[in-house]
Motif scaffolding. Structure first.
Motif, PDB file in Angstrom:
ATOM      1  N   PRO A   1      -1.973   0.951  -6.526  1.00 35.44           N
ATOM      2  CA  PRO A   1      -2.276   0.211  -5.323  1.00 35.44           C
ATOM      3  C   PRO A   1      -2.935  -1.437  -5.669  1.00 35.44           C
ATOM      4  O   PRO A   1      -2.375  -2.502  -5.097  1.00 35.44           O
ATOM      5  CB  PRO A   1      -3.261   0.818  -4.240  1.00 35.44           C
ATOM      6  CG  PRO A   1      -2.880   2.371  -4.900  1.00 35.44           C
ATOM      7  CD  PRO A   1      -2.790   2.182  -6.200  1.00 35.44           C
ATOM      8  N   TRP A   2      -3.771  -1.223  -6.520  1.00 31.34           N
ATOM      9  CA  TRP A   2      -4.619  -2.556  -7.146  1.00 31.34           C
ATOM     10  C   TRP A   2      -3.774  -3.403  -7.606  1.00 31.34           C
ATOM     11  O   TRP A   2      -3.548  -4.654  -7.511  1.00 31.34           O
ATOM     12  CB  TRP A   2      -5.859  -2.308  -7.792  1.00 31.34           C
ATOM     13  CG  TRP A   2      -6.424  -3.410  -8.163  1.00 31.34           C
ATOM     14  CD1 TRP A   2      -6.445  -3.884  -9.540  1.00 31.34           C
ATOM     15  CD2 TRP A   2      -7.379  -4.465  -7.410  1.00 31.34           C
ATOM     16  NE1 TRP A   2      -7.224  -5.015  -9.548  1.00 31.34           N
ATOM     17  CE2 TRP A   2      -7.599  -5.532  -8.332  1.00 31.34           C
ATOM     18  CE3 TRP A   2      -7.946  -4.240  -6.143  1.00 31.34           C
ATOM     19  CZ2 TRP A   2      -8.632  -6.428  -7.875  1.00 31.34           C
ATOM     20  CZ3 TRP A   2      -8.539  -5.530  -5.618  1.00 31.34           C
ATOM     21  CH2 TRP A   2      -9.111  -6.417  -6.461  1.00 31.34           C
TER      22      TRP A   2
ATOM     23  N   GLN B   1      -0.503  -3.453  -7.634  1.00 29.08           N
ATOM     24  CA  GLN B   1       0.681  -3.868  -6.885  1.00 29.08           C
ATOM     25  C   GLN B   1       0.134  -5.077  -6.105  1.00 29.08           C
ATOM     26  O   GLN B   1       0.758  -6.156  -6.020  1.00 29.08           O
ATOM     27  CB  GLN B   1       1.165  -2.971  -6.209  1.00 29.08           C
ATOM     28  CG  GLN B   1       1.964  -1.969  -6.603  1.00 29.08           C
ATOM     29  CD  GLN B   1       2.530  -0.910  -5.882  1.00 29.08           C
ATOM     30  OE1 GLN B   1       1.737  -0.704  -4.716  1.00 29.08           O
ATOM     31  NE2 GLN B   1       3.651  -0.158  -6.254  1.00 29.08           N
TER      32      GLN B   1
END
Length: 174
Positions: free
Chosen positions: A54-55, A57
């Motif tokens: 998530p980070w 991306q």
């Protein structure tokens, strides 16, 4: 003092215009989503970076749009195990577009006083500051937001000083 969550702080990456800078001053972080991967790495398991997706991306989206994301990690040498792990995983951050530099704590100017009580912080466009707060066990409590021009100016000065002193990741050999 009102604190926002990490997720709320991450929304700031959607709204800044040019530059986000993170100052990291701790030799250990107790971040819940890192506990399993960190413990596995300590036990010799290969790091796969899945927990960082998530980070990374978010960083890829931000940096691909032309914005800059930078970090200076002020670290004690020899490195604590957590910092060894951060060093081993930094290529993942850089592949996502972040620029990371390292500054050994013993090379800091003797007269340097860190703003915001020596807490870590994110500075967005030299206008908005998200100051990290931690509990006694080192767990992240959240971030305090300020646009106080005096505090922001001092953090901007420290950012520029430390960025110039710090060693790019690909040149830093602990």
């Amino acid at each position: 003092m009102e604190l926002i969550s990490g997720a709320e702080r991450n929304l700031l990456f959607e709204s800044f215009a040019h530059d986000a800078f993170h100052l990291e001053l701790r030799d250990d972080y107790s971040v819940p989503n890192e506990e399993g991967p960190y413990k596995s790495w300590l036990n010799g398991t290969d790091y796969d970076g899945a927990f960082m997706v998530p980070w990374t991306q978010l960083m890829k989206r931000v940096t691909d749009s032309g914005k800059t994301v930078r970090r200076v990690r002020v670290v004690t040498e020899p490195h604590a195990p957590y910092i060894q792990w951060e060093y081993a995983t930094t290529n993942t951050n850089e592949k996502a577009g972040e620029f990371i530099r390292w500054l050994p704590r013993h090379k800091l100017p003797e007269d340097l006083v860190f703003p915001v009580a020596g807490n870590d912080w994110w500075l967005f466009d030299s206008k908005l500051l998200a100051v990290g707060h931690f509990d006694d066990a080192g767990r992240v409590l959240g971030s305090e937001i300020t646009e106080n021009p005096v505090i922001v100016a001092e953090c901007s000065r420290v950012r520029d000083l430390l960025w110039d002193m710090a060693i790019p990741h690909n040149e830093y050999k602990p």
